[in-house]
Design a protein around this motif. Structure first.
Motif, PDB file in Angstrom:
ATOM      1  N   PRO A   8       0.840  -1.210   0.000  1.00  0.00           N
ATOM      2  CA  PRO A   8       0.000   0.000   0.000  1.00  0.00           C
ATOM      3  C   PRO A   8       0.872   1.257   0.000  1.00  0.00           C
ATOM      4  O   PRO A   8       1.893   1.318   0.684  1.00  0.00           O
ATOM      5  N   GLU A   9       0.465   2.241  -0.757  1.00  0.00           N
ATOM      6  CA  GLU A   9       1.232   3.482  -0.848  1.00  0.00           C
ATOM      7  C   GLU A   9       1.446   4.108   0.525  1.00  0.00           C
ATOM      8  O   GLU A   9       2.486   4.719   0.780  1.00  0.00           O
ATOM      9  N   SER A  10       0.516   3.937   1.430  1.00  0.00           N
ATOM     10  CA  SER A  10       0.635   4.510   2.778  1.00  0.00           C
ATOM     11  C   SER A  10       1.776   3.876   3.576  1.00  0.00           C
ATOM     12  O   SER A  10       2.194   4.425   4.589  1.00  0.00           O
ATOM     13  N   HIS A  11       2.290   2.736   3.128  1.00  0.00           N
ATOM     14  CA  HIS A  11       3.386   2.058   3.808  1.00  0.00           C
ATOM     15  C   HIS A  11       4.749   2.386   3.197  1.00  0.00           C
ATOM     16  O   HIS A  11       5.769   1.884   3.658  1.00  0.00           O
ATOM     17  N   ILE A  50       7.793   4.858   2.477  1.00  0.00           N
ATOM     18  CA  ILE A  50       8.418   6.072   2.987  1.00  0.00           C
ATOM     19  C   ILE A  50       9.570   6.415   2.056  1.00  0.00           C
ATOM     20  O   ILE A  50      10.493   5.624   1.882  1.00  0.00           O
ATOM     21  N   CYS A  78       8.089  -0.183  14.846  1.00  0.00           N
ATOM     22  CA  CYS A  78       8.484  -0.759  13.560  1.00  0.00           C
ATOM     23  C   CYS A  78       9.505  -1.873  13.800  1.00  0.00           C
ATOM     24  O   CYS A  78      10.468  -1.699  14.543  1.00  0.00           O
TER      25      CYS A  78
END
Length: 134
Positions: free
Chosen positions: A2-5, A7, A30
């Motif tokens: 997912p793009e939200s993951h 960085i 993390c």
């Protein structure tokens, strides 16, 4: 993924700085990062990320996701940088030389101004060299 993951760290000028600059971007708790870089660069990049994390007492797993480099016998474009004009063999030879001659002696000591990163155990450096020479 997912793009939200994902960085992206935009400030670093080299791989060691990239690992350093990622630290404040990691969410609390993390446990692993997925490191994406070119196939020829992965052994050195993984070593440097692991060294930075270890220097901060972080037990982060570095999961390697090498991207195939675009240097498998193709003629380079006219406007590429010197490294992009090299063959895969030339890139691997340069990576092995860098790991042998510069990672511990230069990179860990000078690539982050004011910070010296302790090297990982010799066995981990040998593993990175073996991966680059494979």
């Amino acid at each position: 993924v997912p793009e939200s993951h994902i960085i992206l760290e935009p400030h670093a000028q080299n791989t060691l700085q990239n690992a350093w600059e990622v630290l404040p971007l990691l969410p609390g708790g993390c446990k692993q990062i997925w490191l994406v870089t070119s196939d020829f660069h992965m052994p050195r990049a993984a070593y440097l990320f692991e060294a930075v994390f270890a220097s901060r007492g972080l037990a982060l797993e570095v999961v390697q996701h090498p991207a195939e480099s675009d240097c498998h016998g193709k003629a380079p474009a006219e406007d590429v940088s010197a490294i992009n004009a090299q063959s895969l063999l030339q890139r691997l030879e340069n990576e092995a030389r860098f790991i042998r001659e510069e990672v511990v002696q230069v990179a860990l000591k000078t690539h982050i101004p004011g910070v010296e990163i302790p090297p990982l155990p010799e066995a981990r450096l040998r593993k990175a060299l073996e991966e680059a020479e494979a």
